[in-house]
Design an enzyme around this catalytic site. Structure first.
Site, mmCIF file in Angstrom:
data_model
loop_
_atom_site.group_PDB
_atom_site.id
_atom_site.type_symbol
_atom_site.label_atom_id
_atom_site.label_comp_id
_atom_site.label_asym_id
_atom_site.label_seq_id
_atom_site.Cartn_x
_atom_site.Cartn_y
_atom_site.Cartn_z
ATOM 1 N N LYS A 140 0.801 -1.207 0.000
ATOM 2 C CA LYS A 140 0.000 0.000 0.000
ATOM 3 C C LYS A 140 0.845 1.273 0.000
ATOM 4 O O LYS A 140 0.654 2.163 -0.830
ATOM 5 C CB LYS A 140 -0.901 -0.050 1.231
ATOM 6 C CG LYS A 140 -1.485 1.250 1.642
ATOM 7 C CD LYS A 140 -2.053 1.122 3.028
ATOM 8 C CE LYS A 140 -0.956 1.183 4.066
ATOM 9 N NZ LYS A 140 -1.193 2.148 5.133
ATOM 10 N N THR A 141 1.780 1.334 0.918
ATOM 11 C CA THR A 141 2.611 2.530 1.021
ATOM 12 C C THR A 141 3.436 2.713 -0.245
ATOM 13 O O THR A 141 3.613 3.826 -0.741
ATOM 14 C CB THR A 141 3.544 2.436 2.236
ATOM 15 O OG1 THR A 141 2.762 2.030 3.372
ATOM 16 C CG2 THR A 141 4.182 3.760 2.540
ATOM 17 N N ASP A 173 -3.798 8.476 2.912
ATOM 18 C CA ASP A 173 -3.386 7.162 3.405
ATOM 19 C C ASP A 173 -4.356 6.722 4.503
ATOM 20 O O ASP A 173 -4.933 7.564 5.193
ATOM 21 C CB ASP A 173 -1.967 7.291 3.972
ATOM 22 C CG ASP A 173 -1.335 5.941 4.247
ATOM 23 O OD1 ASP A 173 -1.847 4.932 3.728
ATOM 24 O OD2 ASP A 173 -0.329 5.901 4.979
ATOM 25 N N GLU A 174 -4.523 5.433 4.696
ATOM 26 C CA GLU A 174 -5.395 4.900 5.754
ATOM 27 C C GLU A 174 -6.766 5.577 5.741
ATOM 28 O O GLU A 174 -7.264 6.039 6.774
ATOM 29 C CB GLU A 174 -4.757 5.106 7.129
ATOM 30 C CG GLU A 174 -3.363 4.556 7.273
ATOM 31 C CD GLU A 174 -3.311 3.071 7.576
ATOM 32 O OE1 GLU A 174 -4.324 2.368 7.354
ATOM 33 O OE2 GLU A 174 -2.241 2.605 8.012
ATOM 34 N N GLN A 179 -9.272 -3.310 7.993
ATOM 35 C CA GLN A 179 -8.330 -2.924 9.044
ATOM 36 C C GLN A 179 -8.786 -1.664 9.765
ATOM 37 O O GLN A 179 -7.974 -0.942 10.352
ATOM 38 C CB GLN A 179 -6.930 -2.711 8.459
ATOM 39 C CG GLN A 179 -6.278 -4.001 8.006
ATOM 40 C CD GLN A 179 -4.815 -3.797 7.638
ATOM 41 O OE1 GLN A 179 -3.970 -3.597 8.480
ATOM 42 N NE2 GLN A 179 -4.551 -3.828 6.341
ATOM 43 N N ARG A 209 -0.109 -9.697 10.897
ATOM 44 C CA ARG A 209 1.220 -9.167 11.234
ATOM 45 C C ARG A 209 2.290 -10.228 11.022
ATOM 46 O O ARG A 209 3.470 -9.931 10.927
ATOM 47 C CB ARG A 209 1.300 -8.713 12.707
ATOM 48 C CG ARG A 209 0.388 -7.582 13.118
ATOM 49 C CD ARG A 209 0.451 -6.415 12.209
ATOM 50 N NE ARG A 209 -0.612 -6.491 11.209
ATOM 51 C CZ ARG A 209 -0.636 -5.801 10.089
ATOM 52 N NH1 ARG A 209 0.357 -4.998 9.785
ATOM 53 N NH2 ARG A 209 -1.633 -5.913 9.236
#
Length: 797
Positions: free
Chosen positions: A33-34, A217-218, A248, A642
Site C-alpha cells: 500500500k505505502t 493514506d489509511e 483494518q 502481522r
DNA sequence: TGGGCAGAAGTTTTT
DNA sequence: CTTCTGCCCA
C-alpha cells in the site's frame, strides 16, 4: 531516469498510473500500500503530471508522513520544501498559521494536547462552580471533541435533554476561554481550518487551484470532519486518491468512520476501484486464517488476500491453565525461536489490552530476554518537558492560562492555591488572562505574582535575539527548573531530558531549514524570501499557482507563505503535534511487546497473539457497541496478518485481572478459523461439550464469569448450566438457584442517562446484585444490555 | 506546601 | 492488583 514502475504487480501498476480522477485503492494487509502511494506521487511528478507543489498527501501519524517523505526523496530528487505531506493536524496547523488572521487566531496561538485540554476544562469548570461529580470533566472533553469532529459548534449541537444542555453551555464557555487565551485543541485545528476554507472563498479557490492531486493514506481511519475537509479541498475538479482497507478499520472508538469509504465511492462517483490482494508478507496458512476469519463480517467492501508463498507452517494453538503459564509457555517458545537463530526483534507478543503485558514482562525478565514494550510515556509528555514548554509558551503568548497555571508556582515560589484562586477570580471579573489580571491582586500575594510576571517579562526581553536552542537552554536555566531538579534525589533523568530538549530544538532548527542563528521569535526572512519559488523543479514552475499566489491580490498577508512560522512557534507546534517516541527500552534487538492496535502497520517473522478469551478478545465492552464485535474481528484480522512465517494463538483458562481471578472460555474466533490450518499444541476441547451451549443474545460479554466461590466480582456468575469438567471449571458449582430479587434501584420504564449513550428508557431488568443488568433503549444508540455495576446509569428526574 | 492516605477505576490511541 | 487522583492534615 529511474524506472519507478519496475517490479510492480498489475494491480499496483494500474493504481500508480491511474488518470487524475477520483480513485479508491482497497489495499489489503501487506499488499504494498505505502509503496503504491509513494510511487504514485513520484510517477506523477516524473511524468510532469504534477509538480511537488500541486501534491497534498495526508496521513494519520507523523511516522507515516516521515516515511513517505523519506522514501519519496529516495526515489526522486525532489525539493520537498514545497510539498504538503503531513498529518491532518500538521497540515491544518500549517494552513492556520499562514492565515491566522482570517481564521480569527493570534499569530502565536498555542496547541493544547489532550492533557492540556483536560486541565483547561477542569479550570473552566472550577471557575464556573460546576459540580464535577455530576459533570465529569473527562465526559465534557469527550462531548466537546465529539461535537467538533461532527463539525458542530455549540449552537448546532442537539440539546434536547437537560444534561446535554449543560454540556452545550460548558462547550460554549470552553470555546470562549480558548479564544481568549489564544489556544486551540486538536479537533479545533481541523474544524478551524475547515471553517476557514468554507468562509473564505479566495483562500478556498487558491488551495483548490493548487492541490490538483490529493492523496490520502489509511482512508478507513478518517472521521467525518477530516472527510469534509478533504472534500472541500478537492472542490469540483481535483482528484482524491484514497488508499485504505475497510478490514483494518480498528479506530471507530475514536471517531473513525469506515462509512467514508462508501460515501467517497458514491459522492465522487468513483470509477477506479482497485483491489490490491496480492500479499507479500505472510505464508499461506496464515492468510487462509485471516481470510476466513474476516469473512464472518457482514458489511465489507470485499477482498481476499492471496500469496505466492506456500502454505508454510500451521498456526499453532495453545491452551494454558493460567495467564502465568501462558506466559511461561510463550517465553519457552521464544527461547526456542531464538535458538533457531531468529532475531529477537522479529518476534512480537501481541495482546488486546495493556494490562496483559505484565505477566509476559515478568517471565521475560526472569528468563533474561531483552524486550521492548510499546506505548507509555512519551518524550514531550514528560512532566519536566511540559514545564519547560510552558515557559516557552508563556514567552510566546502570555494569555495562555494553561501554561501559566502549570508553572506559576513551579518551581515553588510562594504562590499558593489561595493566591491563584484570587488571581483566577480577578481574571474572570475583568475577562482577561491570568497574566493580565496580576495587577488587580493586591497585598503580598500580588507582589509574588508580580515578581513572576517580571520573570516572564525578563525572559521575553532577554531571549529577543536568541536562537531557538539558546532560548530553550536559557529558559531551562532561568526558570529555576534546572536548579530544582538538581536538588531532587531522582532528578537526574529529568535533567538529562531537559538537556535532550535543547538537543531536540537544535535538531528541529536544522531539519526544518531555519538558519542556526535565526532568532527564535522572528520570522525567518531567508526562508520567507527563498521559499518563494517553492518548486524549483522544472521550467514549468513559472505558471504554477503556488508561485503566483504569493503576489495574488486579495489574500491576507503575511499569510501567503505557508512556511511563515517562527522557529519557536514551529517548535511548540511540533512538541504538541508529535509527542515523540515512547521511551526506548532494553537493547536494540529485543522481543516486541505491544497491543494489537499498536502493531498495525508492522510485521514480524513470528507473532504470538495471547489472551484469546471471551471477554478479553473479543473484549466484553465492545458488546455494547452495535458493531463492536465486527471491530474486534477486524482487530483479530490485523493481529493475524502481522505474522510472516509463524503464528501462535493462545488463551488461558484463568487469568488474574484487577486483583481477581477470572475464568474465561476460549475466544469465539477459534471457531471462525479454518480448522485445517490450526495445529493444537494442547488437546482441543470441544467448546460445546465442555462449557455447555453458548447464549447468542446481545450481551455476549457474559460468556465469561468470575469464580463464584470467591464472589467478590462485579461479575459474579449467576448463570447455571455450565458443564463442569476438569480443572478450573470443576470449581464451578451450579449457581442458578441463588438468584435473589435484590432491589437494583431501577425499574422498567424509567428514564435514565448514560454518559456515553445519552438518554434512554429501561425496557427490561434481570439478575441481581453485582450481576444485575438492564436493557435500555437509547434515543440515539438503540437497545443495549448494560451491567448496572459497570454502566453507572443516572436516573433522569 | 507537600506528603501521606483513602478511594476509585482500570479497552483500544493519534493528533 | 496497581495506578492515579484528590483531599486532608501537619
Amino acid at each position: 531516469m529511474p524506472d519507478l514502475l519496475a517490479n510492480l504487480n498489475p494491480e499496483q501498476l494500474a493504481a500508480v498510473t491511474l488518470p487524475n480522477e477520483p480513485a479508491l485503492i482497497l489495499a489489503g494487509a501487506g499488499s504494498g500500500k505505502t509503496r503504491v502511494l509513494i510511487t504514485r506521487i513520484a510517477w506523477l511528478i516524473q511524468q510532469r503530471f504534477a509538480t511537488p507543489a500541486t501534491v497534498l498527501a495526508v496521513t494519520f501519524t507523523n511516522k507515516a508522513a516521515r516515511e513517505m517523505m523519506g522514501r519519496l526523496t529516495a526515489l526522486l530528487p525532489i525539493d520537498t520544501r514545497g510539498m504538503w505531506i503531513g498529518t491532518f493536524h500538521g497540515l491544518c496547523n500549517r494552513m492556520l498559521r499562514a492565515h491566522h488572521r482570517d481564521a480569527g487566531l493570534p499569530a502565536t496561538f498555542q496547541i493544547l494536547d489532550t492533557a492540556d485540554q483536560l486541565s483547561a476544562i477542569k479550570r473552566l469548570m472550577k471557575g464556573l462552580g460546576v459540580d464535577d461529580e455530576k459533570y465529569p470533566p473527562k465526559n465534557l472533553q469527550y462531548f466537546i471533541n465529539n461535537a467538533k469532529e461532527q463539525g458542530l459548534r455549540p449552537d448546532q449541537v442537539d440539546a434536547s435533554d437537560t444534561f446535554n444542555q449543560k454540556f452545550v453551555e460548558l462547550y460554549r464557555a470552553y470555546e470562549q476561554q480558548c479564544q481568549r487565551e489564544g489556544v486551540v485543541d486538536f479537533p479545533e485545528l481541523l474544524l478551524r481550518c475547515y471553517e476557514l476554507l468554507v468562509h473564505h472563498a479566495p483562500l478556498r479557490a487558491h488551495y483548490q487551484a493548487r492541490f490538483k492531486h490529493i492523496l490520502v493514506d489509511e482512508f478507513q481511519d478518517t472521521n467525518k470532519l477530516q472527510y469534509a475537509w478533504l472534500k472541500l479541498l478537492a472542490g469540483p475538479s481535483n482528484a482524491i486518491f484514497a488508499v485504505g482497507d475497510d478490514d483494518q478499520s480498528i479506530y471507530a472508538f475514536r471517531g473513525a468512520n469506515v462509512g467514508n469509504m462508501r460515501d467517497f465511492e458514491r459522492e465522487f462517483n468513483v470509477r477506479h476501484l482497485i483491489k490490491l490482494e496480492q500479499n507479500y508478507r505472510s505464508h499461506g496458512y496464515i492468510l487462509d486464517a485471516a481470510n476466513q476469519l474476516i469473512a464472518n463480517n457482514a458489511r465489507r467492501l470485499g477482498k481476499n488476500l492471496r500469496t505466492d508463498a506456500g502454505h508454510g507452517e500451521p498456526v499453532r494453538v495453545y491452551e494454558a491453565a493460567t495467564d502465568t503459564q501462558e506466559a511461561a509457555w510463550a517465553v519457552e517458545e521464544i527461547r526456542a525461536l531464538m535458538n533457531q537463530g531468529l532475531a529477537r526483534g522479529e518476534i512480537a507478543v501481541l495482546y488486546r489490552s495493556n494490562a496483559q503485558s505484565r505477566a509476559i514482562e515478568h517471565t521475560l525478565v526472569s528468563a533474561g530476554i531483552p524486550y521492548r514494550v510499546y506505548g507509555g510515556l512519551r518524550f514531550f509528555e514528560r512532566q519536566e518537558i511540559k514545564h519547560a514548554l510552558a515557559y516557552l509558551r508563556l514567552i510566546d503568548n502570555g494569555n495562555d492560562d494553561t501554561a501559566f497555571a502549570r508553572v506559576v508556582n513551579f518551581p515553588t515560589r510562594g504562590i499558593g492555591a489561595r493566591t491563584i484562586e484570587q488571581l483566577a477570580d480577578a481574571a474572570r471579573l475583568y475577562n482577561c488572562s491570568m497574566a493580565a489580571a496580576i495587577p488587580y491582586v493586591t497585598g503580598k500575594a500580588g507582589s509574588s505574582l508580580a515578581s513572576f510576571a517580571n520573570l516572564i517579562a525578563k525572559m521575553r526581553v532577554e531571549t529577543e535575539r536568541m536562537s531557538l536552542p539558546e532560548t530553550v537552554e536559557y529558559v531551562v536555566r532561568t526558570s529555576g527548573l534546572a536548579e530544582f531538579y538538581e536538588g531532587e534525589r531522582e532528578g537526574q533523568d529529568r535533567l538529562e531530558n531537559l538537556q535532550e530538549l535543547v538537543n531536540a530544538a537544535t535538531a528541529f532548527v536544522s531539519e526544518e531549514g531555519y538558519g542556526l542563528d535565526t532568532p527564535a521569535r522572528s520570522i525567518p526572512l531567508s526562508r520567507g524570501a527563498s521559499a518563494a519559488p517553492e518548486i524549483g523543479f522544472s521550467p514549468d514552475d513559472a505558471g504554477d499557482p503556488a508561485t503566483t499566489v504569493l503576489d495574488a491580490p486579495g489574500l491576507d498577508e503575511p499569510a501567503q507563505n505557508p512556511d511563515l512560522m517562527t522557529p519557536l512557534a514551529g517548535f511548540l507546534s511540533h512538541a504538541s503535534l508529535e509527542a515523540g517516541e515512547s521511551q526506548a527500552q532494553a537493547g536494540e534487538d529485543a522481543v516486541q511487546l505491544m497491543t494489537v492496535h499498536a502493531a498495525k502497520g508492522l510485521e514480524f517473522t513470528a507473532v504470538f497473539i495471547t489472551g484469546l478469551e471471551e471477554g478479553l478478545f473479543p473484549h466484553e465492552n465492545s458488546a455494547i457497541e452495535p458493531e463492536g464485535l465486527e471491530e474486534e474481528r477486524r482487530l483479530m484480522y490485523v493481529a493475524i496478518t502481522r505474522a510472516k512465517e509463524r503464528l501462535y494463538l493462545s488463551f488461558a483458562q484463568s487469568r488474574m485481572l484487577h486483583g481477581q481471578t477470572r475464568y474465561n472460555i476460549r475466544s469465539r474466533f477459534f471457531d471462525e478459523l479454518p480448522q485445517e490450518t490450526l495445529k493444537w499444541l494442547t488437546p482441543k476441547a470441544e467448546a460445546g461439550a465442555r462449557w455447555g451451549g453458548r447464549s447468542d443474545n446481545a450481551g455476549w460479554g457474559r460468556d465469561w464469569f468470575a469464580r463464584p466461590d470467591r464472589q467478590q466480582g462485579r461479575y459474579g456468575g449467576s448463570y447455571g448450566g455450565y458443564a463442569a469438567t476438569e480443572g478450573a471449571a470443576a470449581a464451578l458449582p451450579a449457581f442458578a438457584n441463588e438468584q435473589r430479587e435484590a432491589d437494583t434501584g431501577f425499574r422498567v420504564g424509567q428514564q435514565v442517562f448514560h454518559t456515553k449513550f445519552g438518554e434512554g428508557a429501561i425496557t427490561a431488568l434481570e439478575g441481581s446484585g453485582a450481576d444485575a443488568r438492564a436493557q435500555v433503549r437509547f434515543k440515539r444508540h438503540g437497545e443495549k444490555w448494560l451491567a448496572l455495576a459497570v454502566a453507572k446509569l443516572q436516573v433522569v428526574e
